[in-house]
Design a protein around this motif. Structure first.
Motif, PDB file in Angstrom:
ATOM      1  N   VAL A 259      -8.637   5.418  -1.089  1.00 14.17           N
ATOM      2  CA  VAL A 259      -8.150   5.746   0.256  1.00 14.17           C
ATOM      3  C   VAL A 259      -8.671   4.718   1.249  1.00 14.17           C
ATOM      4  CG1 VAL A 259      -8.185   7.447   2.113  1.00 14.17           C
ATOM      5  CG2 VAL A 259      -8.026   8.207  -0.268  1.00 14.17           C
ATOM      6  N   MET A 260      -7.753   4.071   1.959  1.00 14.96           N
ATOM      7  CA  MET A 260      -8.182   3.105   2.967  1.00 14.96           C
ATOM      8  C   MET A 260      -8.070   3.671   4.387  1.00 14.96           C
ATOM      9  SD  MET A 260      -5.007   0.352   2.833  1.00 14.96           S
ATOM     10  CE  MET A 260      -5.461  -0.470   4.369  1.00 14.96           C
ATOM     11  N   GLN A 261      -7.300   4.774   4.535  1.00 18.49           N
ATOM     12  CA  GLN A 261      -7.157   5.370   5.861  1.00 18.49           C
ATOM     13  C   GLN A 261      -6.586   6.779   5.714  1.00 18.49           C
ATOM     14  OE1 GLN A 261      -7.812   3.326   8.582  1.00 18.49           O
ATOM     15  NE2 GLN A 261      -7.202   4.582  10.295  1.00 18.49           N
ATOM     16  N   GLU A 262      -7.062   7.707   6.572  1.00 19.00           N
ATOM     17  CA  GLU A 262      -6.487   9.040   6.668  1.00 19.00           C
ATOM     18  C   GLU A 262      -6.095   9.282   8.116  1.00 19.00           C
ATOM     19  OE1 GLU A 262      -8.750  12.223   5.070  1.00 19.00           O
ATOM     20  OE2 GLU A 262      -8.956  11.343   3.070  1.00 19.00           O
TER      21      GLU A 262
ATOM     22  N   ASN B 105       0.836  -1.204   0.000  1.00 17.50           N
ATOM     23  CA  ASN B 105       0.000   0.000   0.000  1.00 17.50           C
ATOM     24  C   ASN B 105       0.869   1.252   0.000  1.00 17.50           C
ATOM     25  OD1 ASN B 105      -2.396  -1.615   0.283  1.00 17.50           O
ATOM     26  ND2 ASN B 105      -1.906  -1.823   2.464  1.00 17.50           N
ATOM     27  N   TYR B 106       0.348   2.304  -0.614  1.00 17.80           N
ATOM     28  CA  TYR B 106       1.078   3.569  -0.685  1.00 17.80           C
ATOM     29  C   TYR B 106       0.691   4.467   0.487  1.00 17.80           C
ATOM     30  CZ  TYR B 106       1.660   2.037  -5.540  1.00 17.80           C
ATOM     31  OH  TYR B 106       1.954   1.310  -6.664  1.00 17.80           O
ATOM     32  N   TRP B 107       1.693   4.967   1.180  1.00 17.29           N
ATOM     33  CA  TRP B 107       1.499   5.920   2.264  1.00 17.29           C
ATOM     34  C   TRP B 107       2.018   7.273   1.782  1.00 17.29           C
ATOM     35  CZ3 TRP B 107       0.466   4.575   7.755  1.00 17.29           C
ATOM     36  CH2 TRP B 107       0.026   3.259   7.898  1.00 17.29           C
ATOM     37  N   LEU B 108       1.156   8.263   1.786  1.00 17.76           N
ATOM     38  CA  LEU B 108       1.477   9.575   1.240  1.00 17.76           C
ATOM     39  C   LEU B 108       1.289  10.649   2.301  1.00 17.76           C
ATOM     40  CD1 LEU B 108      -0.550   9.259  -2.110  1.00 17.76           C
ATOM     41  CD2 LEU B 108       1.834   8.611  -1.721  1.00 17.76           C
ATOM     42  N   SER B 109       2.273  11.524   2.449  1.00 14.96           N
ATOM     43  CA  SER B 109       2.164  12.647   3.374  1.00 14.96           C
ATOM     44  C   SER B 109       1.676  13.868   2.613  1.00 14.96           C
ATOM     45  CB  SER B 109       3.527  12.932   4.017  1.00 14.96           C
ATOM     46  OG  SER B 109       3.465  14.078   4.837  1.00 14.96           O
ATOM     47  N   ASP B 110       0.490  14.366   2.992  1.00 15.97           N
ATOM     48  CA  ASP B 110      -0.103  15.550   2.356  1.00 15.97           C
ATOM     49  C   ASP B 110       0.202  16.758   3.236  1.00 15.97           C
ATOM     50  OD1 ASP B 110      -1.665  17.547   1.263  1.00 15.97           O
ATOM     51  OD2 ASP B 110      -3.393  16.258   0.906  1.00 15.97           O
ATOM     52  N   MET B 111       1.200  17.554   2.846  1.00 26.86           N
ATOM     53  CA  MET B 111       1.671  18.649   3.689  1.00 26.86           C
ATOM     54  C   MET B 111       0.605  19.724   3.866  1.00 26.86           C
ATOM     55  SD  MET B 111       5.166  20.951   3.367  1.00 26.86           S
ATOM     56  CE  MET B 111       4.600  21.953   1.977  1.00 26.86           C
ATOM     57  N   TYR B 112      -0.117  20.065   2.798  1.00 24.28           N
ATOM     58  CA  TYR B 112      -1.108  21.138   2.883  1.00 24.28           C
ATOM     59  C   TYR B 112      -2.203  20.824   3.900  1.00 24.28           C
ATOM     60  CZ  TYR B 112       0.686  23.571  -1.257  1.00 24.28           C
ATOM     61  OH  TYR B 112       1.453  24.258  -2.151  1.00 24.28           O
ATOM     62  N   GLN B 113      -2.629  19.565   3.928  1.00 23.64           N
ATOM     63  CA  GLN B 113      -3.746  19.200   4.797  1.00 23.64           C
ATOM     64  C   GLN B 113      -3.291  18.541   6.098  1.00 23.64           C
ATOM     65  OE1 GLN B 113      -7.420  17.819   2.801  1.00 23.64           O
ATOM     66  NE2 GLN B 113      -6.198  17.657   0.923  1.00 23.64           N
ATOM     67  N   SER B 114      -1.985  18.483   6.329  1.00 25.90           N
ATOM     68  CA  SER B 114      -1.428  17.924   7.571  1.00 25.90           C
ATOM     69  C   SER B 114      -2.027  16.552   7.884  1.00 25.90           C
ATOM     70  CB  SER B 114      -1.663  18.883   8.745  1.00 25.90           C
ATOM     71  OG  SER B 114      -1.031  20.110   8.516  1.00 25.90           O
ATOM     72  N   LYS B 115      -1.900  15.666   6.914  1.00 19.67           N
ATOM     73  CA  LYS B 115      -2.392  14.317   7.139  1.00 19.67           C
ATOM     74  C   LYS B 115      -1.602  13.308   6.319  1.00 19.67           C
ATOM     75  CE  LYS B 115      -6.180  14.639   3.737  1.00 19.67           C
ATOM     76  NZ  LYS B 115      -7.653  14.591   3.588  1.00 19.67           N
ATOM     77  N   VAL B 116      -1.703  12.060   6.730  1.00 24.06           N
ATOM     78  CA  VAL B 116      -1.119  10.941   6.004  1.00 24.06           C
ATOM     79  C   VAL B 116      -2.267  10.134   5.405  1.00 24.06           C
ATOM     80  CG1 VAL B 116       0.152   8.777   6.218  1.00 24.06           C
ATOM     81  CG2 VAL B 116       0.949  10.824   7.419  1.00 24.06           C
ATOM     82  N   VAL B 117      -2.170   9.870   4.119  1.00 21.27           N
ATOM     83  CA  VAL B 117      -3.219   9.142   3.408  1.00 21.27           C
ATOM     84  C   VAL B 117      -2.670   7.784   2.990  1.00 21.27           C
ATOM     85  CG1 VAL B 117      -4.782   9.156   1.445  1.00 21.27           C
ATOM     86  CG2 VAL B 117      -4.174  11.310   2.562  1.00 21.27           C
ATOM     87  N   VAL B 118      -3.399   6.713   3.318  1.00 23.45           N
ATOM     88  CA  VAL B 118      -2.997   5.356   2.954  1.00 23.45           C
ATOM     89  C   VAL B 118      -3.841   4.915   1.764  1.00 23.45           C
ATOM     90  CG1 VAL B 118      -2.608   3.009   3.762  1.00 23.45           C
ATOM     91  CG2 VAL B 118      -2.491   4.920   5.389  1.00 23.45           C
TER      92      VAL B 118
END
Length: 749
Positions: free
Chosen positions: A198-201, A177-190
């Motif tokens: 999206v399986m998890q935020e 699975n890809y884990w992505l750090s979204d800097m603008y929204q201060s969250k990690v998206v799986v």
């Protein structure tokens, strides 16, 4: 396909209050406070991590993207070349194996994408992250390293209030699975590897830089995310929480892990953590390795197949990279046998960086650099305490004399004679000898030498420059031209400090006595010039504004840098001054001079020494101290682009040419604007200086022979009382009398 990297690095160092440092005995050059038995015990324990340099495989024209770990556990470097080619280098059995990643060019050929990073899965698949001109993130995957396909992830094309998701980190967990750090929204998206949905935020800390890492992977496929300030949460491949760890939240922190432990690296060193534990174990002290250097930014961190580590560093100032391998050496002394203590009132980047190189060359020596923690406001009590330590024979081995009275220390017999050492240096290399030998000398003997220096330049109206040649000539000029602003538009602090620096030898006699009449004249002149220069617009309630664009640090608040210097364009009968410590410092003043057909002059041959090194005459580490001083003046140290001053070594001045020829400098033009209260607004297209201008600056540096030095206590006394006068609270004669009395009291001690 256009590819590149951007980022920034914030240096953080520990500071010590002077009184606390002294009270604790930390300035002791011979381990004060420990018994002989304790010292023997500390130096008899063996076993510590040592740092080894590794040769990088990249060729000229290649840029490193990032470091990863192969499926076999080897370090892997990814790079790109100017012709859009991408390469993979794997370190196997002591050699680098290069593999072209042509699939990326085949997939994105012709598209204007910026490649950011490439990661590898435990099966060996390659995942590439890039962004396009609209800042839309693209994720592509290759199973075999030969062909690839873009991953259609709906989340990446969803626009929010700040545009498309700003993905700054990419990791792949054990399930792919890809884990992505979204800097603008201060969250990690799986992102689910099968459905691409999206399986998890997860919430994360607010990012301050695209280089700040928020996601880290372990060998078993677990993921660690920086979910809160000072907290990292660990998840399994199904995004289920496993526990948390506390970290020292600072920019530049990276992590890696295996099934048993997590490892955290920062400027403080490498720490081993166990999930759920509050406290970790420091396994490598950052003061003994490259992560502690102010020049380095940690760009990659992986654990090797044994209990070893690979750390990739970038040097943003020089646009270079280095790779270090940390291996546990059971025979290395856990604590070096000797400790060399260096003390300065303030930090010094060149000295801090040199500690590491010196320690590598001398594994039996640890160098500690302690500072007062004060950039200003050093009091008589602080100096009195320091002097007590030094005169008692318990001071630091090496002293940075910046802000201290070198002349007083010479008279008190605190400083060792460095004349023979200086002669040895100059017999081996070509230095700017007038700078090297004139900074702290008496009766033909040298007691201190500057590691770096900067140069003040003056440009503008010739008559005004001539008027500044002495206090009397300036006084006469203002009597003839009562409305003269001298500096166009200028700040009170600049007027106060610049004029005192220029005339302090006239105001303070060689015996240390203040000439109250001349000082009162100086203060009256400052009040007059401040009024003519409209200094009030720089007050807190004033409207003077400066937009320096992206040209990095153009102005530095010091006695030679005036925030209103650009106003010389509208005030051609005035002068401007600037402090030059790098090619970047030349940008604004030389743009102004070019536009106005002016040339730079020196201020009566004045230079500003930086890092004036002296040796405590009573040190118990005389040989080591001398070796350290020699190292500070070696081509290895003097040739590094630290950015804190000009080199005193002739060959080290080549840094200026190298910086001028760097990719960043070539063709850079940035707009800078100044808005002053009323009618004045100035807009400049600021560019790097020409090669001829740099050559001219180097030639001028060879003529400098007069050090601009200050006793920090006297300066603090002067500034406080001068501010009272400039603020209209006391008259010039009263202020001069107050300064004289306080200086007399200080010098009598």
């Amino acid at each position: 396909m256009k590819m590149g990297r951007h980022g920034r690095y914030v240096k953080r160092t520990a500071a010590f209050l002077l009184s606390a440092v002294l009270a604790a005995g930390l300035l002791s050059g011979c381990g004060k406070g420990k018994t002989e038995e304790q010292n023997k015990e500390n130096t008899s324990v063996k076993g510590r991590y040592v740092e080894n340099d590794m040769e990088l495989p990249i060729q000229e024209g290649e840029k490193i993207l990032n470091m990863a770990k192969s499926k076999d556990g080897n370090p892997v470097l990814f790079s790109e070349a100017e012709d859009t080619k991408v390469f993979r280098y794997e370190y196997k059995e002591g050699n680098w194996e290069q593999t072209p990643l042509d699939w990326i060019g085949q997939l994105y050929g012709g598209q204007n994408l910026r490649l950011q990073e490439i990661q590898e899965t435990k099966e060996g698949a390659q995942i590439a992250r890039s962004t396009d001109e609209e800042m839309l993130t693209h994720i592509a995957k290759s199973e075999d390293g030969q062909t690839g396909a873009e991953q259609s992830i709906p989340y990446l094309s969803q626009q929010g209030d700040n545009g498309y998701p700003a993905v700054t980190n990419l990791q792949v967990d054990g399930a792919g699975n890809y884990w992505l750090s979204d800097m603008y929204q201060s969250k990690v998206v799986v992102i689910d590897a099968s459905s691409m949905e999206v399986m998890q935020e997860l919430n994360s800390v607010e990012g301050s830089s695209s280089e700040q890492r928020m996601l880290f992977a372990a060998e078993n496929g677990d993921m660690a995310a920086n979910t809160e300030d000072g907290v990292v949460t660990v998840y399994d491949s199904g995004a289920a929480e496993k526990g948390t760890m506390k970290i020292d939240q600072q920019e530049g922190v990276m992590m890696c892990g295996n099934e048993e432990n997590w490892y955290i690296i920062s400027g403080e060193g490498i720490m081993r953590m166990v999930l759920g534990n509050e406290v970790g174990e420091v396994i490598l002290d950052g003061t003994m390795a490259s992560m502690g250097s102010s020049l380095n930014r940690i760009a990659g961190f992986i654990k090797g197949q044994e209990d070893d580590f690979y750390v990739l560093y970038s040097q943003p100032k020089a646009s270079t990279w280095s790779l270090m391998h940390y291996v546990y050496d059971a025979e290395a002394m856990a604590v070096p046998e000797n400790t060399l203590r260096v003390f300065g009132l303030s930090e010094n980047a060149t000295v801090e960086d040199a500690l590491l190189g010196f320690q590598k060359a001398h594994p039996d020596v640890k160098v500690e650099f302690l500072t007062s923690g004060k950039e200003e406001g050093i009091t008589m009590d602080d100096i009195r305490t320091l002097n007590t330590e030094l005169l008692g024979g318990n001071g630091a081995d090496v002293l940075l004399l910046d802000g201290l009275s070198a002349e007083s220390y010479i008279e008190k017999g605190i400083l060792a004679d460095l004349t023979d050492l200086a002669d040895e240096l100059t017999a081996q290399e070509t230095y700017l000898e007038s700078i090297l030998k004139s900074t702290a000398q008496k009766d033909g003997k040298i007691y201190g030498m500057p590691v770096k220096f900067s140069m003040p330049v003056i440009y503008g109206d010739e008559n005004t420059k001539a008027a500044l040649s002495s206090l009397d000539s300036l006084k006469s000029y203002l009597e003839e031209h009562p409305q003269a602003s001298i500096f166009g538009i200028a700040q009170r602090d600049y007027i106060r400090d610049f004029l005192f620096q220029m005339y302090q030898d006239e105001v303070i006699n060689k015996d240390g006595k203040v000439d109250q009449e001349k000082l009162a004249d100086l203060l009256e002149i400052e009040v007059k010039i401040a009024a003519n220069a409209r200094a009030e617009i720089f007050d807190e309630d004033g409207s003077a504004q400066m937009d320096m664009g992206t040209a990095a640090k153009i102005f530095q608040q010091d006695m030679f840098s005036n925030g209103g210097s650009a106003a010389i364009i509208n005030h051609p009968d005035s002068v401007a001054t600037s402090k030059i410590a790098s090619v970047t410092d030349m940008m604004t003043p030389y743009t102004l001079m070019r536009q106005m057909s002016l040339s730079p002059d020196t201020l009566d041959g004045l230079y500003i020494p930086k890092g004036i090194i002296g040796i405590n005459k009573d040190t118990k580490q005389k040989d080591i101290a001398e070796e350290f001083v020699k190292y500070l003046f070696s081509p290895e140290v003097q040739g590094k682009p630290v950015g804190d001053g000009l080199s005193v070594l002739e060959s080290g001045m080549g840094i200026l040419k190298e910086e001028l020829a760097s990719e960043y400098a070539t063709g850079l033009v940035t707009m800078s604007s100044w808005k002053f209260e009323g009618e004045e607004e100035i807009v400049l297209d600021v560019s790097y200086p020409t090669e001829e201008e740099v050559d001219g600056l180097i030639a001028i540096c060879r003529t400098l022979e007069k050090p601009a030095t200050q006793d920090c206590v006297i300066w603090n006394i002067y500034q406080a009382e001068a501010d009272e006068c400039l603020g209209g609270n006391v008259d010039a004669k009263t202020a001069a009398k107050n300064i004289a009395q306080k200086v007399d009291t200080y010098l009598a001690e």
